[in-house]
Structure formats: structure tokens, C-alpha cells
Scaffold this motif. Sequence first.
Motif, PDB file in Angstrom:
ATOM      1  N   THR A 224     -11.150 -38.405 -33.891  1.00 49.30           N
ATOM      2  CA  THR A 224     -11.035 -38.948 -35.245  1.00 49.30           C
ATOM      3  C   THR A 224     -11.475 -40.401 -35.241  1.00 49.30           C
ATOM      4  OG1 THR A 224      -9.178 -37.486 -35.687  1.00 49.30           O
ATOM      5  CG2 THR A 224      -9.475 -39.374 -37.176  1.00 49.30           C
ATOM      6  N   LYS A 225     -12.294 -40.752 -36.194  1.00 44.02           N
ATOM      7  CA  LYS A 225     -12.787 -42.127 -36.299  1.00 44.02           C
ATOM      8  C   LYS A 225     -11.833 -42.940 -37.166  1.00 44.02           C
ATOM      9  CE  LYS A 225     -16.799 -44.801 -37.835  1.00 44.02           C
ATOM     10  NZ  LYS A 225     -18.125 -44.731 -38.499  1.00 44.02           N
ATOM     11  N   HIS A 226     -11.346 -44.041 -36.604  1.00 37.97           N
ATOM     12  CA  HIS A 226     -10.453 -44.933 -37.342  1.00 37.97           C
ATOM     13  C   HIS A 226     -11.250 -46.165 -37.761  1.00 37.97           C
ATOM     14  CE1 HIS A 226      -7.181 -42.410 -36.018  1.00 37.97           C
ATOM     15  NE2 HIS A 226      -7.463 -42.657 -34.753  1.00 37.97           N
ATOM     16  N   THR A 227     -11.274 -46.458 -39.055  1.00 34.12           N
ATOM     17  CA  THR A 227     -12.102 -47.554 -39.568  1.00 34.12           C
ATOM     18  C   THR A 227     -11.346 -48.364 -40.618  1.00 34.12           C
ATOM     19  OG1 THR A 227     -14.088 -46.210 -39.275  1.00 34.12           O
ATOM     20  CG2 THR A 227     -14.294 -48.158 -40.668  1.00 34.12           C
ATOM     21  N   ILE A 228     -11.478 -49.675 -40.512  1.00 33.59           N
ATOM     22  CA  ILE A 228     -11.004 -50.578 -41.572  1.00 33.59           C
ATOM     23  C   ILE A 228     -12.231 -51.290 -42.128  1.00 33.59           C
ATOM     24  CG2 ILE A 228      -9.591 -52.576 -42.166  1.00 33.59           C
ATOM     25  CD1 ILE A 228      -7.755 -51.900 -39.835  1.00 33.59           C
ATOM     26  N   THR A 229     -12.521 -51.033 -43.389  1.00 31.36           N
ATOM     27  CA  THR A 229     -13.625 -51.712 -44.062  1.00 31.36           C
ATOM     28  C   THR A 229     -13.057 -52.886 -44.844  1.00 31.36           C
ATOM     29  OG1 THR A 229     -14.895 -49.666 -44.260  1.00 31.36           O
ATOM     30  CG2 THR A 229     -15.511 -51.481 -45.714  1.00 31.36           C
ATOM     31  N   VAL A 230     -13.517 -54.082 -44.525  1.00 32.45           N
ATOM     32  CA  VAL A 230     -12.996 -55.287 -45.164  1.00 32.45           C
ATOM     33  C   VAL A 230     -14.012 -55.796 -46.181  1.00 32.45           C
ATOM     34  CG1 VAL A 230     -11.975 -57.557 -44.806  1.00 32.45           C
ATOM     35  CG2 VAL A 230     -11.873 -55.844 -42.973  1.00 32.45           C
ATOM     36  N   VAL A 231     -13.555 -55.987 -47.419  1.00 26.60           N
ATOM     37  CA  VAL A 231     -14.432 -56.514 -48.467  1.00 26.60           C
ATOM     38  C   VAL A 231     -13.763 -57.720 -49.119  1.00 26.60           C
ATOM     39  CG1 VAL A 231     -15.510 -54.286 -48.948  1.00 26.60           C
ATOM     40  CG2 VAL A 231     -13.468 -54.971 -50.217  1.00 26.60           C
ATOM     41  N   GLY A 232     -14.597 -58.531 -49.770  1.00 26.72           N
ATOM     42  CA  GLY A 232     -14.086 -59.713 -50.458  1.00 26.72           C
ATOM     43  C   GLY A 232     -14.049 -59.503 -51.965  1.00 26.72           C
ATOM     44  N   LEU A 233     -12.986 -60.014 -52.578  1.00 30.06           N
ATOM     45  CA  LEU A 233     -12.842 -59.906 -54.036  1.00 30.06           C
ATOM     46  C   LEU A 233     -13.569 -61.016 -54.770  1.00 30.06           C
ATOM     47  CD1 LEU A 233      -9.051 -58.955 -54.234  1.00 30.06           C
ATOM     48  CD2 LEU A 233     -11.037 -57.434 -54.362  1.00 30.06           C
ATOM     49  N   GLY A 234     -14.207 -61.896 -54.018  1.00 25.10           N
ATOM     50  CA  GLY A 234     -14.953 -62.971 -54.650  1.00 25.10           C
ATOM     51  C   GLY A 234     -14.076 -64.110 -55.091  1.00 25.10           C
ATOM     52  N   ALA A 235     -14.687 -65.043 -55.797  1.00 25.53           N
ATOM     53  CA  ALA A 235     -13.970 -66.247 -56.228  1.00 25.53           C
ATOM     54  C   ALA A 235     -13.682 -66.248 -57.714  1.00 25.53           C
ATOM     55  CB  ALA A 235     -14.785 -67.484 -55.873  1.00 25.53           C
ATOM     56  N   GLY A 236     -14.113 -65.183 -58.408  1.00 22.39           N
ATOM     57  CA  GLY A 236     -13.923 -65.170 -59.856  1.00 22.39           C
ATOM     58  C   GLY A 236     -13.363 -63.858 -60.348  1.00 22.39           C
ATOM     59  N   ASP A 237     -13.859 -63.392 -61.516  1.00 19.44           N
ATOM     60  CA  ASP A 237     -13.354 -62.157 -62.108  1.00 19.44           C
ATOM     61  C   ASP A 237     -14.253 -60.989 -61.745  1.00 19.44           C
ATOM     62  OD1 ASP A 237     -15.581 -62.558 -63.674  1.00 19.44           O
ATOM     63  OD2 ASP A 237     -14.444 -63.363 -65.372  1.00 19.44           O
ATOM     64  N   LEU A 238     -13.963 -59.836 -62.365  1.00 18.14           N
ATOM     65  CA  LEU A 238     -14.678 -58.604 -62.032  1.00 18.14           C
ATOM     66  C   LEU A 238     -16.164 -58.691 -62.350  1.00 18.14           C
ATOM     67  CD1 LEU A 238     -13.982 -55.842 -60.853  1.00 18.14           C
ATOM     68  CD2 LEU A 238     -13.723 -54.974 -63.188  1.00 18.14           C
ATOM     69  N   ASP A 239     -16.531 -59.470 -63.368  1.00 19.27           N
ATOM     70  CA  ASP A 239     -17.939 -59.594 -63.732  1.00 19.27           C
ATOM     71  C   ASP A 239     -18.778 -60.217 -62.624  1.00 19.27           C
ATOM     72  OD1 ASP A 239     -17.447 -58.449 -66.183  1.00 19.27           O
ATOM     73  OD2 ASP A 239     -17.157 -60.374 -67.217  1.00 19.27           O
ATOM     74  N   GLN A 240     -18.149 -61.025 -61.769  1.00 17.04           N
ATOM     75  CA  GLN A 240     -18.871 -61.689 -60.688  1.00 17.04           C
ATOM     76  C   GLN A 240     -18.890 -60.873 -59.401  1.00 17.04           C
ATOM     77  OE1 GLN A 240     -17.704 -65.851 -60.213  1.00 17.04           O
ATOM     78  NE2 GLN A 240     -16.833 -65.856 -62.267  1.00 17.04           N
ATOM     79  N   LEU A 241     -18.207 -59.713 -59.406  1.00 16.40           N
ATOM     80  CA  LEU A 241     -18.120 -58.892 -58.207  1.00 16.40           C
ATOM     81  C   LEU A 241     -19.396 -58.063 -58.035  1.00 16.40           C
ATOM     82  CD1 LEU A 241     -15.755 -58.518 -56.182  1.00 16.40           C
ATOM     83  CD2 LEU A 241     -15.227 -56.381 -57.358  1.00 16.40           C
ATOM     84  N   PRO A 242     -20.038 -58.093 -56.863  1.00 12.25           N
ATOM     85  CA  PRO A 242     -21.221 -57.254 -56.627  1.00 12.25           C
ATOM     86  C   PRO A 242     -20.890 -55.783 -56.845  1.00 12.25           C
ATOM     87  CG  PRO A 242     -20.989 -58.891 -54.896  1.00 12.25           C
ATOM     88  CD  PRO A 242     -19.735 -58.959 -55.701  1.00 12.25           C
ATOM     89  N   TYR A 243     -21.875 -55.030 -57.341  1.00 14.63           N
ATOM     90  CA  TYR A 243     -21.633 -53.632 -57.681  1.00 14.63           C
ATOM     91  C   TYR A 243     -21.245 -52.821 -56.448  1.00 14.63           C
ATOM     92  CZ  TYR A 243     -22.347 -48.852 -59.215  1.00 14.63           C
ATOM     93  OH  TYR A 243     -22.168 -47.505 -59.487  1.00 14.63           O
ATOM     94  N   GLY A 244     -21.845 -53.116 -55.299  1.00 13.64           N
ATOM     95  CA  GLY A 244     -21.533 -52.367 -54.091  1.00 13.64           C
ATOM     96  C   GLY A 244     -20.074 -52.493 -53.703  1.00 13.64           C
ATOM     97  N   ILE A 245     -19.524 -53.675 -53.829  1.00 11.78           N
ATOM     98  CA  ILE A 245     -18.119 -53.883 -53.494  1.00 11.78           C
ATOM     99  C   ILE A 245     -17.225 -53.200 -54.530  1.00 11.78           C
ATOM    100  CG2 ILE A 245     -16.316 -55.639 -53.244  1.00 11.78           C
ATOM    101  CD1 ILE A 245     -18.410 -57.467 -52.053  1.00 11.78           C
ATOM    102  N   TYR A 246     -17.613 -53.329 -55.788  1.00 15.18           N
ATOM    103  CA  TYR A 246     -16.854 -52.656 -56.854  1.00 15.18           C
ATOM    104  C   TYR A 246     -16.780 -51.154 -56.582  1.00 15.18           C
ATOM    105  CZ  TYR A 246     -15.887 -50.563 -61.412  1.00 15.18           C
ATOM    106  OH  TYR A 246     -15.353 -49.799 -62.433  1.00 15.18           O
ATOM    107  N   ARG A 247     -17.897 -50.559 -56.174  1.00 13.23           N
ATOM    108  CA  ARG A 247     -17.930 -49.125 -55.895  1.00 13.23           C
ATOM    109  C   ARG A 247     -17.045 -48.796 -54.699  1.00 13.23           C
ATOM    110  NH1 ARG A 247     -23.760 -46.861 -54.852  1.00 13.23           N
ATOM    111  NH2 ARG A 247     -23.431 -48.113 -52.968  1.00 13.23           N
ATOM    112  N   THR A 248     -17.068 -49.648 -53.670  1.00 18.25           N
ATOM    113  CA  THR A 248     -16.208 -49.427 -52.492  1.00 18.25           C
ATOM    114  C   THR A 248     -14.740 -49.438 -52.891  1.00 18.25           C
ATOM    115  OG1 THR A 248     -17.830 -50.455 -51.013  1.00 18.25           O
ATOM    116  CG2 THR A 248     -15.565 -50.342 -50.221  1.00 18.25           C
ATOM    117  N   LEU A 249     -14.362 -50.390 -53.745  1.00 18.11           N
ATOM    118  CA  LEU A 249     -12.978 -50.470 -54.203  1.00 18.11           C
ATOM    119  C   LEU A 249     -12.595 -49.228 -55.012  1.00 18.11           C
ATOM    120  CD1 LEU A 249     -12.924 -54.220 -55.317  1.00 18.11           C
ATOM    121  CD2 LEU A 249     -11.852 -53.271 -53.263  1.00 18.11           C
ATOM    122  N   LYS A 250     -13.497 -48.819 -55.878  1.00 19.70           N
ATOM    123  CA  LYS A 250     -13.211 -47.710 -56.795  1.00 19.70           C
ATOM    124  C   LYS A 250     -13.118 -46.383 -56.051  1.00 19.70           C
ATOM    125  CE  LYS A 250     -14.531 -46.187 -61.434  1.00 19.70           C
ATOM    126  NZ  LYS A 250     -13.254 -46.600 -62.024  1.00 19.70           N
TER     127      LYS A 250
END
Length: 495
Positions: free
Chosen positions: A4-30
Amino acid sequence: MATTKHTITVVGLGAGDLDQLPYGIYRTLKQAQHLFLRTQEHPVVAQLSAENIAFASFDEIYEQHESFEDVYTDIVEKLFVSAQQQGEIVYAVPGHPLVAERTVQLLLEQGHDRGVQIEIGGGQSFIDPLFARLKIDPIEGFSLLDGTALKTDQVSPGLHTIIAQVYDAFVASDVKLTLMEVLPDDFLVTVATAVGVAGQERIETVPLYELDRLDHFGNLSLVYVPPARDERISYRQFSYLKDIVAILRSPDGCPWDREQTHQSIRKNLIEETYEVLETIDDEDPDAMCEELGDLLMQIMLHSQIASEDGYFTVDDVVATLNEKLVRRHPHVFGEKSANDSEEALANWQEIKAQEKAAKGIDTTVESQLAGIPRDLPALMYAYKLQKKAAQVGFDWDDVADVYAKVEEEYRELREATEDERAGELGDLLFAVVNLARFMGLDPEEALALTNNKFKQRFSYIEDKLRETGKSFDDTDLKEMDQWWEEAKQHGKRRG
């Protein structure tokens, strides 16, 4: 059988609101099946909740520990356990994962040994919007520091300095006190919270002493310290001292400083040392501060001359000292122990012997009296000679024998011829030094006390002469001796 592969993917929420979040990170969160947030205190989180994105946060852990390091360690442990149980999890942190995120560094350090793969996603750090908002050009040089672990030696006044993770007034207070060791109390600093977040951004510039009095510290707060141009600040920097000494020795510097050699300023080192000793005896801390500076100047000059000759620099001097202090204190920096000063001294002597052996010095044939600086004052030199000889048993058994030796040398001095007097006087002084050692007294210090006592009593005689309108030509030994006795009595009453 597949593992079994154990993985922790770490992403940043950025410095502002959701509008400033890159789409790739938003998709990872969702799309995350198991999403963990270091904290909910971020503008993006409320918007994630509004979109029914499920997550767990570690905010409650902050209340369970006394230090941030313990908080981060606990968070990391829980993340590893979750990854090993769930297989794949997503961990989201404010800003960028690799900017001012201690938990991420701990994950990277421990991931391999824990059998968990750590993958770093993107994210916008607070640095970019801060630079834009404050109009800072990072090419001028900047430093990013952790407010929860700030140390004085990290602060470089000539750089743009950003101090992150100033979560609350308590951290701000620690930051303020640390900065005050480098900067004036009224130096202007800027506190920025939620930079670039509409409706939440707050930026205030205040004197340093008011730093912890502001009311908007939080997870998105930081302190900006602009480069310092004030000479008061430069004067406190060791690097500035090095520059000054180098300039003094340069072709455009001071003619006197340029001419000096190790030998020409040799006596200055001795004189400055004695001037420091005088301030210690006078219990004058202000004068001591100044005279220690003069002594340091001699060290700087010798180091600069050696640097110009290609031998060593003052940084080499500091490095050699630091290395020696650590090496000779294994009971502090190593695994040895020392329950008292005698054990500590024994460790020191053992290590010194090892150092000599490493240099090829055969201590078995070396004189027991070796290692005493030959330019010490004669009284101090005699004391150290006797002390070294006593270590191997060459010593009197009883103080009565020492008194007898003093009396013997005194008689021999009285009976000496003119040619013999210098040698016999030296023998008498040597015997008196031995007596001081038996009494547990330092002869140099004892004589210094008597010198001061003589000076005070003689000054009393001079004061009396001035009071009576006389000079030394107008008095005689009988009158001066009377005042001398008065001075003795006056000193006893004062003591």
C-alpha cells in the motif's frame, strides 16, 4: 502482493481568498478524500466550507502544548498516523508549503523513515503580495525569519527583514524585545495582516516599542523591518567594526594605523589590559565597557595585520576560540559530566594534554613548568612556578616551614654584600610569594591592595598640605608621618 502506498500531498492555501487560489490546488482540495488543515484561520477556509468541502483542522492542538515546536511535532505525528491508516491524505497550510512552514519541514525530514511519501504542491506565499504592497525590491537583499524562534544574531539591520508567524501579542512581545537588542526603541516597523485580502487587510507602521500593543495579530500577521541606515545601529554591529579597522589600515586610511606592526603595538595590548583591570578594581562598569572596547581594538588590529599578511582573520580567531570552548567543555557540550569546578578543571587539563599529543608534543619529556607565559609580571610568574611545582609534590608540608624560609631569606639579605643584594632580595620575594600561596592569597592582588592603600594615604597627606597652604618643602617627615597615621585611622573608620 502489492504494498500500500502511503502519501501526504501538501498544498498551500495562498495568501488571499479563493479567487487567488490556482485552479490545480482548488481541484486537489475539492477532490481530497481526507483533507487536513493546519488551521481554519484563513480566508479560503470559509469559502471551502460554503462549497461543502469536508476537512479536519488541528487548531485544538495549539491549546494543548506550551511551545510551538511541540504543537508542530504533534500535528506531524497525527498526519503520519492518518496517512498510514488512509493511504493518501491532503494537508493544506497557509501560504506556500515551503515558506515558513515548520510542519512541512518535519514531514520532509521524517517521511522516508516513516514509510510515507511527501509530495509538495504549489501555493502562493505571503511574500509576493507583501513585496507588491510595500513596494520592496528583494534584489536589495531580504531576510525571512520565524517570529516564534527569533534570535538576535539572525537580525541583519542592513536587509529588508520579514518576520512571519507573529500569531499574537505574546509572540509580538518576544519579537519586540529581540529587535530592541539590535535596533533603537523608536525604530519604525510595519505590522501587516491579511495582505491582499479584501476587507481584512490591515497595515500599520509604529515605533518598535509599541509593536505588541496592536490589536490585529493573527495567523496572517507578519512584521516588516526596513533596512536601517542609522549610525547608532551600525555602531552595534561587529561587521561594522571589521570594516572600520580595515579602512584605517587601507591606503586611504590613517597614516599611524597603516605603519603599525605586531611588534610596534605589542606594549599597547599590555597597557590596555591593565586599564581594564583598573576599571574592575574601581567597580566602574561604564569605564569597563569603554576600556574593554580599547582592548578589543588591539585584537582587531593584530587580526587585521595578520589578515593582510595572509595568516589569519578575526573570523579565524573567533572560530578557533569557539571550537576550543566546545572541545574543552565536554561536560557542557558533550557526554562527559562534571559535578563541581574541580572535575571541570580535570576535564580541561585532560583535553589540553590530548591536544598537545595531537600536535606531537611529548608531555612525558616536557618540563612540569612549561606553559607559563614568560612575559607575565615577575610576582605572578613566581606564583605560577610554585603552583606547578607543588602539583608534583615539590612543596613545604607546613606553613611554619614557609615562615622559617622567609626569616632565613630576610637574614641572608641583611648579611649580603652589595653584589649579592639583588639575588637575595629576589629570594626573599620568592619566599613571600610562597607564603601567600600557602595562605590561599594571590600575591599580585595583595600587593595591589597595598599599593592602593599607600596611594590613598599619601593623597590624604597632599590634601592636608593644601588645607594648610603648605607645599612639601614647607613640611617635614614628622608632620607627614602624623598625617599618615591620621589617614590610617580614617581608613579604619571608613572600612
